[in-house]
Design a protein around this motif. Structure first.
Motif, PDB file in Angstrom:
ATOM      1  N   GLN A  72       0.809  -1.219   0.000  1.00  0.00           N
ATOM      2  CA  GLN A  72       0.000   0.000   0.000  1.00  0.00           C
ATOM      3  C   GLN A  72       0.845   1.273   0.000  1.00  0.00           C
ATOM      4  N   ASP A  73       2.141   1.157   0.248  1.00  0.00           N
ATOM      5  CA  ASP A  73       3.010   2.328   0.400  1.00  0.00           C
ATOM      6  C   ASP A  73       2.923   3.270  -0.799  1.00  0.00           C
ATOM      7  N   GLY A  74       2.546   4.516  -0.537  1.00  0.00           N
ATOM      8  CA  GLY A  74       2.532   5.550  -1.564  1.00  0.00           C
ATOM      9  C   GLY A  74       1.424   5.452  -2.591  1.00  0.00           C
ATOM     10  N   VAL A  75       0.609   4.406  -2.505  1.00  0.00           N
ATOM     11  CA  VAL A  75      -0.444   4.193  -3.504  1.00  0.00           C
ATOM     12  C   VAL A  75      -1.643   5.104  -3.240  1.00  0.00           C
ATOM     13  N   MET A  76      -1.843   5.446  -1.982  1.00  0.00           N
ATOM     14  CA  MET A  76      -2.899   6.374  -1.564  1.00  0.00           C
ATOM     15  C   MET A  76      -4.303   5.872  -1.901  1.00  0.00           C
ATOM     16  N   LYS A  77      -4.513   4.556  -1.723  1.00  0.00           N
ATOM     17  CA  LYS A  77      -5.833   3.972  -1.987  1.00  0.00           C
ATOM     18  C   LYS A  77      -6.422   3.298  -0.752  1.00  0.00           C
ATOM     19  N   GLY A  78      -5.920   3.660   0.413  1.00  0.00           N
ATOM     20  CA  GLY A  78      -6.463   3.113   1.648  1.00  0.00           C
ATOM     21  C   GLY A  78      -5.531   2.107   2.301  1.00  0.00           C
ATOM     22  N   TYR A  79      -5.745   1.916   3.606  1.00  0.00           N
ATOM     23  CA  TYR A  79      -4.940   0.975   4.379  1.00  0.00           C
ATOM     24  C   TYR A  79      -5.347  -0.466   4.091  1.00  0.00           C
ATOM     25  N   ASP A  80      -4.448  -1.403   4.410  1.00  0.00           N
ATOM     26  CA  ASP A  80      -4.767  -2.826   4.330  1.00  0.00           C
ATOM     27  C   ASP A  80      -5.501  -3.186   5.621  1.00  0.00           C
ATOM     28  N   LEU A  81      -6.808  -3.105   5.589  1.00  0.00           N
ATOM     29  CA  LEU A  81      -7.612  -3.277   6.794  1.00  0.00           C
ATOM     30  C   LEU A  81      -7.550  -4.702   7.334  1.00  0.00           C
ATOM     31  N   SER A  82      -7.412  -5.660   6.450  1.00  0.00           N
ATOM     32  CA  SER A  82      -7.302  -7.053   6.883  1.00  0.00           C
ATOM     33  C   SER A  82      -6.015  -7.272   7.667  1.00  0.00           C
ATOM     34  N   LEU A  83      -4.931  -6.693   7.201  1.00  0.00           N
ATOM     35  CA  LEU A  83      -3.649  -6.785   7.904  1.00  0.00           C
ATOM     36  C   LEU A  83      -3.746  -6.165   9.295  1.00  0.00           C
ATOM     37  N   ILE A  84      -4.358  -4.988   9.369  1.00  0.00           N
ATOM     38  CA  ILE A  84      -4.516  -4.312  10.657  1.00  0.00           C
ATOM     39  C   ILE A  84      -5.339  -5.167  11.619  1.00  0.00           C
ATOM     40  N   ASP A  85      -6.443  -5.727  11.130  1.00  0.00           N
ATOM     41  CA  ASP A  85      -7.301  -6.567  11.972  1.00  0.00           C
ATOM     42  C   ASP A  85      -6.520  -7.743  12.553  1.00  0.00           C
TER      43      ASP A  85
ATOM     44  N   GLY B 197      -4.904   7.873   1.541  1.00  0.00           N
ATOM     45  CA  GLY B 197      -5.067   8.794   0.431  1.00  0.00           C
ATOM     46  C   GLY B 197      -6.000   9.939   0.765  1.00  0.00           C
ATOM     47  N   SER B 198      -6.673   9.817   1.909  1.00  0.00           N
ATOM     48  CA  SER B 198      -7.621  10.852   2.331  1.00  0.00           C
ATOM     49  C   SER B 198      -7.801  10.759   3.838  1.00  0.00           C
ATOM     50  N   LEU B 199      -8.368  11.797   4.422  1.00  0.00           N
ATOM     51  CA  LEU B 199      -8.675  11.760   5.845  1.00  0.00           C
ATOM     52  C   LEU B 199      -9.720  10.703   6.159  1.00  0.00           C
ATOM     53  N   ASN B 200     -10.550  10.382   5.184  1.00  0.00           N
ATOM     54  CA  ASN B 200     -11.554   9.340   5.393  1.00  0.00           C
ATOM     55  C   ASN B 200     -10.898   7.975   5.610  1.00  0.00           C
TER      56      ASN B 200
ATOM     57  N   SER C 122       2.554  10.148   2.166  1.00  0.00           N
ATOM     58  CA  SER C 122       2.125  10.916   0.992  1.00  0.00           C
ATOM     59  C   SER C 122       1.012  11.902   1.310  1.00  0.00           C
ATOM     60  N   LEU C 123       0.052  11.477   2.131  1.00  0.00           N
ATOM     61  CA  LEU C 123      -1.106  12.325   2.438  1.00  0.00           C
ATOM     62  C   LEU C 123      -0.683  13.657   3.038  1.00  0.00           C
ATOM     63  N   PHE C 124       0.428  13.642   3.798  1.00  0.00           N
ATOM     64  CA  PHE C 124       0.845  14.845   4.506  1.00  0.00           C
ATOM     65  C   PHE C 124       1.983  15.605   3.821  1.00  0.00           C
ATOM     66  N   VAL C 125       2.446  15.112   2.678  1.00  0.00           N
ATOM     67  CA  VAL C 125       3.483  15.876   1.946  1.00  0.00           C
ATOM     68  C   VAL C 125       3.052  16.251   0.529  1.00  0.00           C
ATOM     69  N   PHE C 126       1.980  15.629   0.032  1.00  0.00           N
ATOM     70  CA  PHE C 126       1.482  15.947  -1.306  1.00  0.00           C
ATOM     71  C   PHE C 126       0.083  16.541  -1.226  1.00  0.00           C
ATOM     72  N   LYS C 127      -0.263  17.291  -2.275  1.00  0.00           N
ATOM     73  CA  LYS C 127      -1.611  17.860  -2.345  1.00  0.00           C
ATOM     74  C   LYS C 127      -2.110  17.800  -3.780  1.00  0.00           C
TER      75      LYS C 127
END
Length: 254
Positions: free
Chosen positions: A176-189, A206-209, A227-232
């Motif tokens: 997921q690194d740098g792709v900005m398409k959301g976290y790997d929720l399964s991995l986190i779980d 990729g977003s605050l959501n 990326s979310l905090f250094v790119f716009k």
């Protein structure tokens, strides 16, 4: 009261601030000292800084740069990169860093977790696992900027790290690194199920959501992003940014 933490993650290479995609093709995005000053003004919860050259090149931590960063920072700092001994860790703490992130060294010598924790306290010892999906299912820990497979099961290792005295786990998704398409929720779980330690997740925001989605499900957790905090914007113009106080409070509320 413990609250979810929203954490900018900065990558350092050749003393510059860079950003990667899937741990590849580092792009220079500016001066890390300047970024720290801007994040000071934005009153971030915590800042994580990783030197991605140190382990790959077998270098000592860059104490001079670490000291400059610590002297500028008005927020809690976590530093990782090149730390292999208790003495190195103590020197970095002496420069004003609150947390040491350990990765390759503790994969080779897990007892280092206990040795450093005994010296400085568990709350300051963070174990970072860079994790990639396996071709036929499951996950594996990688080192050397995602180039070296270890054969280590991340879910088993986080349990071991907790027993050995780690104070926190950072799970970083290489996929997921740098792709900005959301976290790997399964991995986190799966990681959350294995440990009761504080957990911080990294890779994919990729977003605050995306951040809110993780906090809504897991409550008191660290949610880190690069990326979310250094790119716009869609063209990824370099712009250091961070949620306002009101935005941050909104992310923490269900």
């Amino acid at each position: 009261m413990l609250r979810p933490r929203i954490i900018p993650s900065l990558l350092i290479q050749d003393n510059g601030l860079v950003k990667t995609v899937n741990f590849k093709n580092p792009k220079y995005v500016g001066d890390p000292i300047n970024a720290v000053r801007i994040f000071n003004e934005k009153e971030v919860d915590e800042l994580a800084i990783f030197d991605i050259d140190a382990t790959v090149k077998g270098l000592e931590p860059n104490y001079s740069l670490i000291e400059r960063i610590a002297n500028q920072s008005r927020m809690p700092l976590c530093y990782g990169g090149g730390v292999k001994t208790v003495e190195q860790a103590q020197k970095i703490f002496g420069l004003g860093i609150e947390k040491i992130a350990l990765s390759s060294a503790v994969l080779q010598n897990p007892q280092l977790i206990t040795q450093i924790a005994d010296r400085v306290g568990s709350q300051s010892v963070i174990v970072v696992l860079d994790v990639k999906k396996k071709l036929f299912g499951g996950y594996e820990v990688y080192t050397h900027n995602g180039k070296k497979a270890t054969g280590i099961n991340p879910f088993k290792f986080v349990e071991d790290a907790q027993k050995l005295g780690a104070g926190e786990i950072i799970i970083n998704s290489i996929d997921q690194d740098g792709v900005m398409k959301g976290y790997d929720l399964s991995l986190i779980d799966k990681v959350r199920e294995k440990i009761s330690l504080p957990l911080t997740v990294l890779g994919g925001a990729g977003s605050l959501n995306d951040i809110k989605q993780v906090i809504d499900k897991h409550g008191i957790i660290g949610v880190a992003a690069g990326s979310l905090f250094v790119f716009k914007g869609v063209y990824k113009a370099v712009l250091i940014n961070y949620p306002s106080f009101e935005e941050k409070e909104g992310l923490r509320q269900k």
